[in-house]
Design a protein around this motif. Structure first.
Motif, short mmCIF file in Angstrom:
data_model
loop_
_atom_site.label_atom_id
_atom_site.label_comp_id
_atom_site.label_asym_id
_atom_site.label_seq_id
_atom_site.Cartn_x
_atom_site.Cartn_y
_atom_site.Cartn_z
N GLY A 157 6.86 -2.93 4.89
CA GLY A 157 8.08 -3.73 4.73
C GLY A 157 8.12 -4.29 3.32
O GLY A 157 8.21 -3.57 2.34
N SER A 158 8.04 -5.63 3.22
CA SER A 158 7.91 -6.26 1.90
C SER A 158 6.44 -6.34 1.53
O SER A 158 5.58 -6.49 2.40
CB SER A 158 8.50 -7.68 1.94
OG SER A 158 8.09 -8.42 0.81
N VAL A 159 6.14 -6.26 0.26
CA VAL A 159 4.76 -6.37 -0.19
C VAL A 159 4.17 -7.73 0.18
O VAL A 159 2.95 -7.86 0.36
CB VAL A 159 4.66 -6.13 -1.72
CG1 VAL A 159 5.31 -7.27 -2.50
CG2 VAL A 159 3.21 -5.92 -2.14
N SER A 160 5.02 -8.75 0.35
CA SER A 160 4.56 -10.09 0.71
C SER A 160 4.59 -10.36 2.21
O SER A 160 4.32 -11.49 2.64
CB SER A 160 5.43 -11.15 0.00
OG SER A 160 5.31 -11.05 -1.40
N SER A 161 4.93 -9.36 2.99
CA SER A 161 5.04 -9.55 4.44
C SER A 161 3.66 -9.55 5.10
O SER A 161 2.86 -8.64 4.88
CB SER A 161 5.90 -8.45 5.06
OG SER A 161 5.88 -8.51 6.47
N THR A 162 3.41 -10.54 5.94
CA THR A 162 2.14 -10.60 6.68
C THR A 162 2.04 -9.44 7.66
O THR A 162 1.06 -8.70 7.69
CB THR A 162 2.04 -11.92 7.46
OG1 THR A 162 2.29 -13.01 6.58
CG2 THR A 162 0.68 -12.07 8.11
N SER A 163 3.08 -9.29 8.50
CA SER A 163 3.05 -8.31 9.58
C SER A 163 3.52 -6.93 9.15
O SER A 163 3.21 -5.93 9.80
CB SER A 163 3.88 -8.80 10.76
OG SER A 163 5.19 -9.15 10.34
N ALA B 93 -7.94 -12.16 4.29
CA ALA B 93 -7.42 -10.81 4.27
C ALA B 93 -6.68 -10.52 2.96
O ALA B 93 -6.80 -9.44 2.38
CB ALA B 93 -6.49 -10.57 5.46
N ALA B 94 -5.92 -11.51 2.49
CA ALA B 94 -5.17 -11.35 1.24
C ALA B 94 -6.10 -11.20 0.04
O ALA B 94 -5.84 -10.41 -0.87
CB ALA B 94 -4.22 -12.51 1.05
N ARG B 95 -7.18 -11.95 0.05
CA ARG B 95 -8.13 -11.85 -1.06
C ARG B 95 -8.85 -10.51 -1.03
O ARG B 95 -9.05 -9.87 -2.07
CB ARG B 95 -9.13 -13.02 -1.00
CG ARG B 95 -8.50 -14.36 -1.28
CD ARG B 95 -9.51 -15.45 -1.51
NE ARG B 95 -8.86 -16.76 -1.66
CZ ARG B 95 -8.26 -17.18 -2.77
NH1 ARG B 95 -8.25 -16.40 -3.85
NH2 ARG B 95 -7.68 -18.37 -2.83
N GLU B 96 -9.21 -10.04 0.16
CA GLU B 96 -9.87 -8.75 0.27
C GLU B 96 -8.94 -7.62 -0.15
O GLU B 96 -9.40 -6.59 -0.68
CB GLU B 96 -10.36 -8.53 1.71
CG GLU B 96 -11.57 -9.36 2.08
CD GLU B 96 -12.26 -8.87 3.32
OE1 GLU B 96 -12.09 -7.69 3.70
OE2 GLU B 96 -12.98 -9.67 3.95
N ALA B 97 -7.64 -7.81 0.08
CA ALA B 97 -6.67 -6.79 -0.30
C ALA B 97 -6.28 -6.88 -1.78
O ALA B 97 -5.49 -6.06 -2.27
CB ALA B 97 -5.42 -6.91 0.57
N GLY B 98 -6.81 -7.87 -2.47
CA GLY B 98 -6.51 -8.03 -3.89
C GLY B 98 -5.15 -8.62 -4.17
O GLY B 98 -4.63 -8.50 -5.27
N LEU B 99 -4.57 -9.31 -3.18
CA LEU B 99 -3.24 -9.87 -3.34
C LEU B 99 -3.25 -11.32 -3.79
O LEU B 99 -2.22 -11.89 -4.08
CB LEU B 99 -2.45 -9.76 -2.02
CG LEU B 99 -2.20 -8.33 -1.53
CD1 LEU B 99 -1.50 -8.34 -0.18
CD2 LEU B 99 -1.37 -7.55 -2.55
N LEU B 100 -4.45 -11.92 -3.83
CA LEU B 100 -4.61 -13.28 -4.34
C LEU B 100 -5.72 -13.27 -5.37
O LEU B 100 -6.73 -12.59 -5.20
CB LEU B 100 -4.98 -14.25 -3.20
CG LEU B 100 -3.91 -14.54 -2.15
CD1 LEU B 100 -4.51 -15.43 -1.04
CD2 LEU B 100 -2.70 -15.23 -2.77
N LYS B 101 -5.56 -14.05 -6.41
CA LYS B 101 -6.58 -14.14 -7.44
C LYS B 101 -7.45 -15.37 -7.20
O LYS B 101 -7.01 -16.34 -6.62
CB LYS B 101 -5.90 -14.24 -8.82
CG LYS B 101 -5.11 -12.98 -9.17
CD LYS B 101 -4.46 -13.12 -10.54
CE LYS B 101 -3.67 -11.88 -10.91
NZ LYS B 101 -2.99 -12.00 -12.22
#
Length: 284
Positions: A136-142, A276-284
């Motif tokens: 969906g969106s790159v920022s979407s959780t689900s 999960a976001a950090r593991e996916a590289g979406l948070l610094k």
């Protein structure tokens, strides 16, 4: 990511009276654009009217163009209340640690995402190697983060190398449309929107099928800005908790929100989402 046109350029102000007494404040409300703008407004209208009555305030819905816009607006006090996904809440909370998630739907404590395809030969993710895939969106959780996290954790699948092409539809209903039209061999979206589209007859289930479901995780919530008056924060929270499915007017509001009822939530529920976001590289 494709940006979808907004249905309205300005917000809507709800009132239950023909003549409005000027309220001391206006509650500015928005939501992540995970569905078509017209659908978001349709879902919000009776809720906005209910909040107006319960809070004795004007309630204004402020449409936004994309997920980052909601995050930035709530973190910078340009919004008072927003419907967020788990990941967008994490993003807001990192910008403003005092931002408070008040309530979530009962189902949001055990949310899932559905993997869908129109290819009869696809029975599992293993059958999708080298094919095209839509989030969906790159920022979407689900619609992105948690499915991506579980693909990597459980199946060692890195989408950008496993699929021949990865695309972002921008919204859950758009992902279904893409898969049904053959623009992607498969895709993923949240379970609630999938069921709503099926129930409304907006997806051809003879053609498009669910072939996998993620493990559960925490998702959507209603979050208020961090510096909101504690009394108003408590009133908003109680207004959601007071929605009673035995009351026909309340049930209509809950049905539009795809909710059986609202329950309390807390920032701690979203620590796994941040991980999960950090593991996916979406948070610094």
């Amino acid at each position: 990511m494709l940006k979808r046109p907004l249905a309205l350029a300005a917000g809507l102000v709800f009132s239950c009276c023909a003549v409005l007494t000027q309220a001391a404040e206006t509650l500015r409300v928005s939501a992540i654009p995970d569905e078509a703008p017209t659908e978001l407004l349709r879902k919000f209208k009776p809720l906005g009217q209910y909040l107006h009555k319960q809070l004795d305030m004007e309630v204004k819905f402020v449409p936004v163009s994309d997920y980052p816009a909601v995050v930035e607006a709530l973190a910078s006090d340009k919004l008072d209340l927003a419907w967020l996904g788990g990941f967008t809440f994490v993003q807001v909370h990192l910008k403003d640690p005092s931002a408070t998630p008040l309530v979530q739907r009962e189902q949001d404590a055990k949310f899932t995402s559905k993997f869908i395809t129109a290819d009869p030969n696809v029975k599992s993710l293993a059958d999708l190697k080298g094919k095209t895939f839509a989030f969906g969106s790159v920022s979407s959780t689900s619609g992105s983060l948690m499915p991506r996290y579980f693909m990597l954790k459980n199946d060692n699948i890195k989408p950008e190398t496993y699929f021949s092409r990865v695309a972002y539809s921008g919204a859950h209903d758009a992902t279904v449309a893409w898969v049904q039209a053959g623009k992607a061999d498969a895709g993923v979206l949240n379970a609630s929107v999938w069921q709503k589209l099926v129930d409304a007859g907006k997806v051809d289930t003879d053609k498009v099928k669910v072939f996998a479901t993620t493990p559960t995780y925490y998702d959507y919530n209603w979050t208020v800005r961090g510096n909101m008056d504690a009394g108003l924060k408590a009133k908003i929270k109680q207004a959601f908790l007071d929605l009673d499915p035995a009351n026909p007017e309340h049930k209509a509001i809950l049905d539009l929100q795809a909710a059986s009822r609202f329950i309390e939530t807390s920032p701690d529920n979203y620590k796994g989402t941040e991980e999960a976001a950090r593991e996916a590289g979406l948070l610094k």
